[in-house]
Write a protein that holds these residues in place. Structure first.
Motif, PDB file in Angstrom:
ATOM      1  N   ARG A 260      18.997  31.964 -10.188  1.00 22.99           N
ATOM      2  CA  ARG A 260      18.525  32.400 -11.510  1.00 22.99           C
ATOM      3  C   ARG A 260      19.702  32.762 -12.408  1.00 22.99           C
ATOM      4  O   ARG A 260      19.762  32.372 -13.574  1.00 22.99           O
ATOM      5  CB  ARG A 260      17.593  33.616 -11.385  1.00 22.99           C
ATOM      6  CG  ARG A 260      16.169  33.286 -11.039  1.00 22.99           C
ATOM      7  CD  ARG A 260      15.235  34.460 -11.340  1.00 22.99           C
ATOM      8  NE  ARG A 260      15.680  35.701 -10.706  1.00 22.99           N
ATOM      9  CZ  ARG A 260      15.430  36.039  -9.457  1.00 22.99           C
ATOM     10  NH1 ARG A 260      14.740  35.223  -8.675  1.00 22.99           N
ATOM     11  NH2 ARG A 260      15.845  37.173  -8.963  1.00 22.99           N
TER      12      ARG A 260
ATOM     13  N   HIS B  32       6.988  45.533 -22.387  1.00 25.79           N
ATOM     14  CA  HIS B  32       7.954  45.444 -21.297  1.00 25.79           C
ATOM     15  C   HIS B  32       7.435  46.160 -20.041  1.00 25.79           C
ATOM     16  O   HIS B  32       7.598  45.662 -18.922  1.00 25.79           O
ATOM     17  CB  HIS B  32       9.281  46.085 -21.709  1.00 25.79           C
ATOM     18  CG  HIS B  32      10.124  45.243 -22.617  1.00 25.79           C
ATOM     19  ND1 HIS B  32      10.444  43.935 -22.335  1.00 25.79           N
ATOM     20  CD2 HIS B  32      10.720  45.543 -23.814  1.00 25.79           C
ATOM     21  CE1 HIS B  32      11.201  43.451 -23.307  1.00 25.79           C
ATOM     22  NE2 HIS B  32      11.373  44.398 -24.216  1.00 25.79           N
TER      23      HIS B  32
ATOM     24  N   GLU C   3      13.004  27.806  -6.929  1.00 23.24           N
ATOM     25  CA  GLU C   3      12.166  27.755  -5.734  1.00 23.24           C
ATOM     26  C   GLU C   3      12.930  27.009  -4.649  1.00 23.24           C
ATOM     27  O   GLU C   3      13.804  26.187  -4.931  1.00 23.24           O
ATOM     28  CB  GLU C   3      10.848  27.018  -6.011  1.00 23.24           C
ATOM     29  CG  GLU C   3       9.948  27.669  -7.043  1.00 23.24           C
ATOM     30  CD  GLU C   3       8.712  26.825  -7.327  1.00 23.24           C
ATOM     31  OE1 GLU C   3       8.508  25.801  -6.617  1.00 23.24           O
ATOM     32  OE2 GLU C   3       7.966  27.177  -8.250  1.00 23.24           O
TER      33      GLU C   3
ATOM     34  N   ASP D  70      14.931  38.865 -17.771  1.00 24.03           N
ATOM     35  CA  ASP D  70      13.516  38.655 -18.071  1.00 24.03           C
ATOM     36  C   ASP D  70      12.701  39.615 -17.201  1.00 24.03           C
ATOM     37  O   ASP D  70      13.254  40.422 -16.446  1.00 24.03           O
ATOM     38  CB  ASP D  70      13.102  37.199 -17.851  1.00 24.03           C
ATOM     39  CG  ASP D  70      13.367  36.715 -16.425  1.00 24.03           C
ATOM     40  OD1 ASP D  70      13.512  37.555 -15.516  1.00 24.03           O
ATOM     41  OD2 ASP D  70      13.408  35.484 -16.215  1.00 24.03           O
ATOM     42  N   GLY D  71      11.379  39.533 -17.315  1.00 25.31           N
ATOM     43  CA  GLY D  71      10.524  40.447 -16.572  1.00 25.31           C
ATOM     44  C   GLY D  71      10.700  40.337 -15.074  1.00 25.31           C
ATOM     45  O   GLY D  71      10.660  41.339 -14.349  1.00 25.31           O
ATOM     46  N   TYR D  72      10.913  39.108 -14.591  1.00 23.16           N
ATOM     47  CA  TYR D  72      11.101  38.900 -13.152  1.00 23.16           C
ATOM     48  C   TYR D  72      12.356  39.612 -12.670  1.00 23.16           C
ATOM     49  O   TYR D  72      12.348  40.299 -11.650  1.00 23.16           O
ATOM     50  CB  TYR D  72      11.204  37.401 -12.877  1.00 23.16           C
ATOM     51  CG  TYR D  72      11.223  37.026 -11.410  1.00 23.16           C
ATOM     52  CD1 TYR D  72      10.073  36.597 -10.765  1.00 23.16           C
ATOM     53  CD2 TYR D  72      12.395  37.107 -10.668  1.00 23.16           C
ATOM     54  CE1 TYR D  72      10.085  36.251  -9.418  1.00 23.16           C
ATOM     55  CE2 TYR D  72      12.424  36.771  -9.327  1.00 23.16           C
ATOM     56  CZ  TYR D  72      11.263  36.337  -8.706  1.00 23.16           C
ATOM     57  OH  TYR D  72      11.297  36.011  -7.374  1.00 23.16           O
ATOM     58  N   ASP D  73      13.453  39.471 -13.424  1.00 28.46           N
ATOM     59  CA  ASP D  73      14.708  40.098 -13.032  1.00 28.46           C
ATOM     60  C   ASP D  73      14.588  41.619 -13.077  1.00 28.46           C
ATOM     61  O   ASP D  73      15.112  42.318 -12.200  1.00 28.46           O
ATOM     62  CB  ASP D  73      15.837  39.646 -13.953  1.00 28.46           C
ATOM     63  CG  ASP D  73      16.094  38.149 -13.857  1.00 28.46           C
ATOM     64  OD1 ASP D  73      16.092  37.628 -12.742  1.00 28.46           O
ATOM     65  OD2 ASP D  73      16.282  37.509 -14.901  1.00 28.46           O
TER      66      ASP D  73
ATOM     67  N   ASN E  98      11.570  29.481 -12.905  1.00 25.75           N
ATOM     68  CA  ASN E  98      12.371  30.231 -11.946  1.00 25.75           C
ATOM     69  C   ASN E  98      12.616  29.373 -10.710  1.00 25.75           C
ATOM     70  O   ASN E  98      11.834  28.463 -10.410  1.00 25.75           O
ATOM     71  CB  ASN E  98      11.659  31.520 -11.554  1.00 25.75           C
ATOM     72  CG  ASN E  98      11.834  32.610 -12.590  1.00 25.75           C
ATOM     73  OD1 ASN E  98      12.931  32.838 -13.093  1.00 25.75           O
ATOM     74  ND2 ASN E  98      10.744  33.288 -12.923  1.00 25.75           N
TER      75      ASN E  98
ATOM     76  N   ALA F 123      18.048  34.910  -6.499  1.00 25.97           N
ATOM     77  CA  ALA F 123      18.671  35.665  -7.587  1.00 25.97           C
ATOM     78  C   ALA F 123      19.949  34.983  -8.051  1.00 25.97           C
ATOM     79  O   ALA F 123      20.237  34.920  -9.252  1.00 25.97           O
ATOM     80  CB  ALA F 123      18.972  37.096  -7.137  1.00 25.97           C
TER      81      ALA F 123
ATOM     82  N   ARG G 277      15.790  36.217  -1.039  1.00 26.49           N
ATOM     83  CA  ARG G 277      15.784  36.840  -2.366  1.00 26.49           C
ATOM     84  C   ARG G 277      17.171  36.777  -3.005  1.00 26.49           C
ATOM     85  O   ARG G 277      17.312  36.554  -4.212  1.00 26.49           O
ATOM     86  CB  ARG G 277      15.298  38.289  -2.269  1.00 26.49           C
ATOM     87  CG  ARG G 277      13.781  38.423  -2.164  1.00 26.49           C
ATOM     88  CD  ARG G 277      13.340  39.858  -2.340  1.00 26.49           C
ATOM     89  NE  ARG G 277      13.674  40.662  -1.188  1.00 26.49           N
ATOM     90  CZ  ARG G 277      12.875  40.861  -0.142  1.00 26.49           C
ATOM     91  NH1 ARG G 277      11.684  40.284  -0.114  1.00 26.49           N
ATOM     92  NH2 ARG G 277      13.237  41.613   0.873  1.00 26.49           N
TER      93      ARG G 277
ATOM     94  N   LEU H 167      11.905  43.368 -12.673  1.00 27.88           N
ATOM     95  CA  LEU H 167      11.083  43.786 -11.529  1.00 27.88           C
ATOM     96  C   LEU H 167      11.911  43.797 -10.247  1.00 27.88           C
ATOM     97  O   LEU H 167      11.803  44.717  -9.434  1.00 27.88           O
ATOM     98  CB  LEU H 167       9.886  42.847 -11.391  1.00 27.88           C
ATOM     99  CG  LEU H 167       8.897  43.168 -10.251  1.00 27.88           C
ATOM    100  CD1 LEU H 167       8.280  44.542 -10.465  1.00 27.88           C
ATOM    101  CD2 LEU H 167       7.807  42.107 -10.188  1.00 27.88           C
ATOM    102  N   ALA H 168      12.749  42.779 -10.073  1.00 33.06           N
ATOM    103  CA  ALA H 168      13.596  42.726  -8.883  1.00 33.06           C
ATOM    104  C   ALA H 168      14.540  43.923  -8.832  1.00 33.06           C
ATOM    105  O   ALA H 168      14.778  44.510  -7.765  1.00 33.06           O
ATOM    106  CB  ALA H 168      14.389  41.418  -8.865  1.00 33.06           C
TER     107      ALA H 168
END
Length: 305
Positions: A142, A39, A198, A83-86, A196, A139, A135, A88-89
């Motif tokens: 998503r 993670h 776009e 997930d990892g993207y969320d 994700n 979000a 952004r 990170l955000a």
């Protein structure tokens, strides 16, 4: 005066502290060191160090926003809601909060005492408001896609696939509307989200959203589903407005704007299909999340109006 960049302090003190906090929260929730390392993107030895007594920077570790965000990320990763993207955000947003006259400022003033009393705003000056809006829309899409995947909506996914979109404020073109590339589809009775969101990823949903927003700027989200009599009946029973339109128009955007201009933007706009055109309905909302929640509610899910 020594020159110390705020980014150096973030990298050297803030990030390791946040990683240590997150490692401990995940460990408390039963995650293995190997899973935690995956993670966080660090080695298992680093995780062992975090769990073995690394305290990090107290100004960060004791900050209420840091504690709340780390708790939220740990819970989301453990439950599969993030997930990892969320994640990170969430962390990027937290770092910005800590930079905005927060702990990073105090750390910076310790390293560069000449900054004290200057009301320094180096970290927050010139924030790109347009990028912030983009952004936020991404979000929202998503989150909406996840809610559709978790809801019992597979029966409403048409053969052409479902999509969910949201337009930027003042959107004028399909490139101003974010959606899921490749569309949302079903597999073995489950709703699958392939990527994700776009901007410019869906011409069809963008056409409907832009038509709605042109008449009512507060309506910027939509989900396309199969036209279903039961769904339309439940919508009307709930007091939602439905509106039929002609599927055969070549310029669908102009046709929708004309219909919406005459009758107002409905909660659900639908057509019955045409030769080679599958019957489709558009469920609208103020955002992508609002539209997705409305779809889930109309099929008897947990989301509310």
């Amino acid at each position: 005066m020594s020159l110390v960049l705020p980014s150096e302090l973030v990298a050297d003190r803030v990030v390791p502290t946040l990683r240590a906090m997150l490692a401990r929260r995940l460990h408390e929730r039963g995650a293995t060191q190997q899973a935690i390392a995956g993670h966080l993107g660090v080695s298992q030895a680093a995780v062992s160090n975090y769990l073995g007594g690394f305290d990090g920077e107290p100004l960060v570790a004791e900050h209420p926003d840091a504690q709340a965000t780390v708790d939220r990320i740990a819970r989301g990763l453990d439950d599969g809601d993030l997930d990892g993207y969320d994640a990170l955000a969430e962390l990027i947003g937290l770092v910005r909060t800590l930079e905005d006259r927060g702990p990073v400022c105090e750390l910076h003033e310790r390293e560069m005492p000449a900054l004290r009393g200057l009301g320094c705003d180096l970290c927050v000056r010139g924030v790109d408001s347009e990028a912030e809006r983009e952004r936020a829309v991404l979000a929202s899409v998503r989150t909406a896609a996840r809610r559709l995947a978790a809801g019992d909506v597979a029966s409403l996914v048409p053969n052409v696939g479902t999509n969910v979109g949201e337009a930027l404020p003042g959107a004028a073109a399909a490139t101003d509307v974010a959606a899921i590339p490749g569309r949302i589809y079903t597999m073995a009775g489950r709703v699958e989200v392939p990527a994700n969101p776009e901007f410019g990823a869906s011409k069809h949903v963008a056409t409907a959203v832009l038509a709605a927003a042109a008449v009512d700027p507060s309506v910027r989200g939509a989900v396309n589903v199969a036209t279903d009599d039961a769904l339309l009946r439940r919508a009307r029973d709930r007091g939602l407005r439905t509106l039929a339109f002609d599927a055969d128009y070549e310029e669908r955007g102009e046709h929708l704007r004309e219909r919406f201009g005459e009758a107002g933007v409905p909660d659900v706009a639908y057509h019955r299909g045409a030769f080679g055109v599958e019957p489709v309905a558009y469920v609208f909302g103020e955002s992508a999340v609002d539209a997705a929640d409305r779809v889930v509610a109309l099929v008897g899910g947990d989301a509310t109006e």
